[in-house]
Motif scaffolding. Structure first.
Motif, PDB file in Angstrom:
ATOM      1  N   ASN A 128       9.394  12.391   6.931  1.00 44.64           N
ATOM      2  CA  ASN A 128       7.969  12.592   7.125  1.00 44.64           C
ATOM      3  C   ASN A 128       7.297  13.284   5.941  1.00 44.64           C
ATOM      4  N   GLY A 129       7.984  13.331   4.775  1.00 41.98           N
ATOM      5  CA  GLY A 129       7.384  13.947   3.608  1.00 41.98           C
ATOM      6  C   GLY A 129       6.269  13.100   3.035  1.00 41.98           C
ATOM      7  N   PHE A 130       5.243  13.747   2.504  1.00 40.34           N
ATOM      8  CA  PHE A 130       4.136  13.040   1.868  1.00 40.34           C
ATOM      9  C   PHE A 130       4.434  12.947   0.383  1.00 40.34           C
ATOM     10  N   HIS A 131       4.875  11.773  -0.086  1.00 36.12           N
ATOM     11  CA  HIS A 131       5.321  11.593  -1.466  1.00 36.12           C
ATOM     12  C   HIS A 131       4.119  11.232  -2.336  1.00 36.12           C
ATOM     13  N   THR A 132       3.512  12.266  -2.927  1.00 29.88           N
ATOM     14  CA  THR A 132       2.258  12.078  -3.665  1.00 29.88           C
ATOM     15  C   THR A 132       2.415  11.143  -4.842  1.00 29.88           C
ATOM     16  N   GLN A 133       3.488  11.327  -5.626  1.00 27.12           N
ATOM     17  CA  GLN A 133       3.672  10.493  -6.815  1.00 27.12           C
ATOM     18  C   GLN A 133       3.830   9.022  -6.437  1.00 27.12           C
ATOM     19  N   ALA A 134       4.563   8.758  -5.370  1.00 27.46           N
ATOM     20  CA  ALA A 134       4.751   7.365  -4.933  1.00 27.46           C
ATOM     21  C   ALA A 134       3.431   6.766  -4.478  1.00 27.46           C
ATOM     22  N   ILE A 135       2.639   7.556  -3.736  1.00 28.63           N
ATOM     23  CA  ILE A 135       1.349   7.068  -3.258  1.00 28.63           C
ATOM     24  C   ILE A 135       0.427   6.749  -4.426  1.00 28.63           C
ATOM     25  N   ILE A 136       0.402   7.623  -5.449  1.00 24.50           N
ATOM     26  CA  ILE A 136      -0.450   7.400  -6.620  1.00 24.50           C
ATOM     27  C   ILE A 136       0.001   6.146  -7.379  1.00 24.50           C
ATOM     28  N   SER A 137       1.304   5.961  -7.519  1.00 24.66           N
ATOM     29  CA  SER A 137       1.827   4.799  -8.244  1.00 24.66           C
ATOM     30  C   SER A 137       1.449   3.499  -7.545  1.00 24.66           C
ATOM     31  N   VAL A 138       1.623   3.490  -6.226  1.00 31.55           N
ATOM     32  CA  VAL A 138       1.276   2.281  -5.468  1.00 31.55           C
ATOM     33  C   VAL A 138      -0.227   2.036  -5.506  1.00 31.55           C
ATOM     34  N   ALA A 139      -1.031   3.103  -5.464  1.00 31.43           N
ATOM     35  CA  ALA A 139      -2.487   2.947  -5.528  1.00 31.43           C
ATOM     36  C   ALA A 139      -2.910   2.376  -6.877  1.00 31.43           C
ATOM     37  N   ALA A 140      -2.256   2.821  -7.966  1.00 36.32           N
ATOM     38  CA  ALA A 140      -2.561   2.274  -9.293  1.00 36.32           C
ATOM     39  C   ALA A 140      -2.198   0.789  -9.363  1.00 36.32           C
ATOM     40  N   ALA A 141      -1.033   0.439  -8.809  1.00 40.15           N
ATOM     41  CA  ALA A 141      -0.632  -0.966  -8.763  1.00 40.15           C
ATOM     42  C   ALA A 141      -1.611  -1.787  -7.933  1.00 40.15           C
ATOM     43  N   LEU A 142      -2.121  -1.180  -6.870  1.00 38.44           N
ATOM     44  CA  LEU A 142      -3.099  -1.870  -6.016  1.00 38.44           C
ATOM     45  C   LEU A 142      -4.372  -2.177  -6.796  1.00 38.44           C
ATOM     46  N   GLY A 143      -4.811  -1.234  -7.628  1.00 42.04           N
ATOM     47  CA  GLY A 143      -6.002  -1.470  -8.439  1.00 42.04           C
ATOM     48  C   GLY A 143      -5.812  -2.588  -9.446  1.00 42.04           C
ATOM     49  N   VAL A 144      -4.637  -2.612 -10.107  1.00 40.32           N
ATOM     50  CA  VAL A 144      -4.340  -3.672 -11.074  1.00 40.32           C
ATOM     51  C   VAL A 144      -4.269  -5.027 -10.368  1.00 40.32           C
ATOM     52  N   LYS A 145      -3.607  -5.054  -9.216  1.00 38.47           N
ATOM     53  CA  LYS A 145      -3.489  -6.299  -8.454  1.00 38.47           C
ATOM     54  C   LYS A 145      -4.864  -6.816  -8.024  1.00 38.47           C
ATOM     55  N   PHE A 146      -5.762  -5.901  -7.688  1.00 31.97           N
ATOM     56  CA  PHE A 146      -7.094  -6.324  -7.257  1.00 31.97           C
ATOM     57  C   PHE A 146      -7.857  -6.964  -8.416  1.00 31.97           C
ATOM     58  N   ALA A 147      -7.712  -6.391  -9.620  1.00 29.89           N
ATOM     59  CA  ALA A 147      -8.367  -6.972 -10.797  1.00 29.89           C
ATOM     60  C   ALA A 147      -7.796  -8.357 -11.101  1.00 29.89           C
ATOM     61  N   LEU A 148      -6.471  -8.499 -11.019  1.00 26.83           N
ATOM     62  CA  LEU A 148      -5.846  -9.803 -11.251  1.00 26.83           C
ATOM     63  C   LEU A 148      -6.219 -10.803 -10.162  1.00 26.83           C
ATOM     64  N   PHE A 149      -6.354 -10.311  -8.939  1.00 23.72           N
ATOM     65  CA  PHE A 149      -6.770 -11.157  -7.820  1.00 23.72           C
ATOM     66  C   PHE A 149      -8.149 -11.766  -8.091  1.00 23.72           C
ATOM     67  N   LEU A 150      -9.091 -10.946  -8.550  1.00 28.58           N
ATOM     68  CA  LEU A 150     -10.435 -11.443  -8.842  1.00 28.58           C
ATOM     69  C   LEU A 150     -10.421 -12.426 -10.010  1.00 28.58           C
ATOM     70  N   TYR A 151      -9.605 -12.140 -11.034  1.00 25.01           N
ATOM     71  CA  TYR A 151      -9.538 -13.014 -12.201  1.00 25.01           C
ATOM     72  C   TYR A 151      -8.960 -14.375 -11.831  1.00 25.01           C
ATOM     73  N   CYS A 152      -7.852 -14.369 -11.081  1.00 24.78           N
ATOM     74  CA  CYS A 152      -7.231 -15.634 -10.683  1.00 24.78           C
ATOM     75  C   CYS A 152      -8.098 -16.414  -9.708  1.00 24.78           C
ATOM     76  N   TYR A 153      -8.903 -15.706  -8.926  1.00 22.56           N
ATOM     77  CA  TYR A 153      -9.779 -16.378  -7.963  1.00 22.56           C
ATOM     78  C   TYR A 153     -10.773 -17.289  -8.671  1.00 22.56           C
TER      79      TYR A 153
END
Length: 218
Positions: free
Chosen positions: A23-48
């Motif tokens: 039940n630990g809140f892994h801040t670094q993991a959350i930040i890393s996944v959030a950064a990947a989510l932002g990059v994926k969203f930009a690529l999603f719009l470009y490929c669209y």
């Protein structure tokens, strides 16, 4: 992809059955996944914006779309598993939301990519065009020129996401070569401007009996 997510599902089920807690809140993991989510969203719009021009880009767009769901849902379940308890099921409350979220994500990814593979396999295998499309090709050919006496054969099949069209037309045996060529070329051009047509081939003949046109060389 399916194998990796199947392993995730198995490990998540094992975590629930063994009632392992993390039940630990892994801040670094959350930040890393959030950064990947932002990059994926930009690529999603470009490929669209380019998905209609290439089947490869469309597959990349679907991949980014799936990753947005996976990463977003993963952040929600991981953060929720460390901060909240789920009142719907005692067993899941004891183990947290994280493994349950992993099971849902894994199952979703397997389903989404299985559907994509099935669809793309049909395109690569040369699946026939629907009946309505074939009827449209026949109509276009029959009404194209008075010099066309009959439509012998019409085929349309996938070569990737678009169709390859083959049309056999019958013209009078006395039709000059230049006229037969020009009419067939113009019909080909007319078919190729139709939506979802990649290439068209028009074959001209003067009869429909067709002695074998292709022979195997022994």
């Amino acid at each position: 992809m399916a194998s990796v997510n199947l392993v995730v599902i198995v490990e998540s089920v094992r975590a629930i059955m063994s009632q392992e807690k993390d039940n630990g809140f892994h801040t670094q993991a959350i930040i890393s996944v959030a950064a990947a989510l932002g990059v994926k969203f930009a690529l999603f719009l470009y490929c669209y914006t380019l998905q209609s021009k290439s089947s490869q880009v469309q597959v990349l767009w679907e991949d980014h779309r799936n990753d947005l769901f996976i990463n977003g849902f993963g952040i929600l379940m991981s953060a929720g598993g460390s901060r909240f308890s789920w009142f719907l099921c005692k067993l899941i409350c004891q183990t947290g939301l994280d493994p349950t979220g992993a099971i849902l994500i894994g199952a979703g990814v397997i389903f989404a990519w299985s559907h994509t593979i099935y669809e793309q396999f049909g395109f690569l295998a040369g699946k026939s065009a629907p009946h309505d499309f074939l009827q449209l090709i026949i109509y276009k050919a029959m009404t194209f020129s008075d010099e066309i006496e009959k439509i012998d054969t019409v085929r349309a099949y996938h070569s990737g996401p678009d169709y390859v069209v083959e049309v056999d037309i019958v013209m009078d045996a006395t039709t000059p070569l230049w006229k037969a060529h020009d009419i067939s070329q113009q019909l080909q051009d007319k078919i190729e401007v139709l939506p979802n047509v990649e290439r068209a081939f028009v074959h001209v003949d003067h009869e429909t009996t067709h002695a074998p046109e292709h022979r195997k060389i022994m």
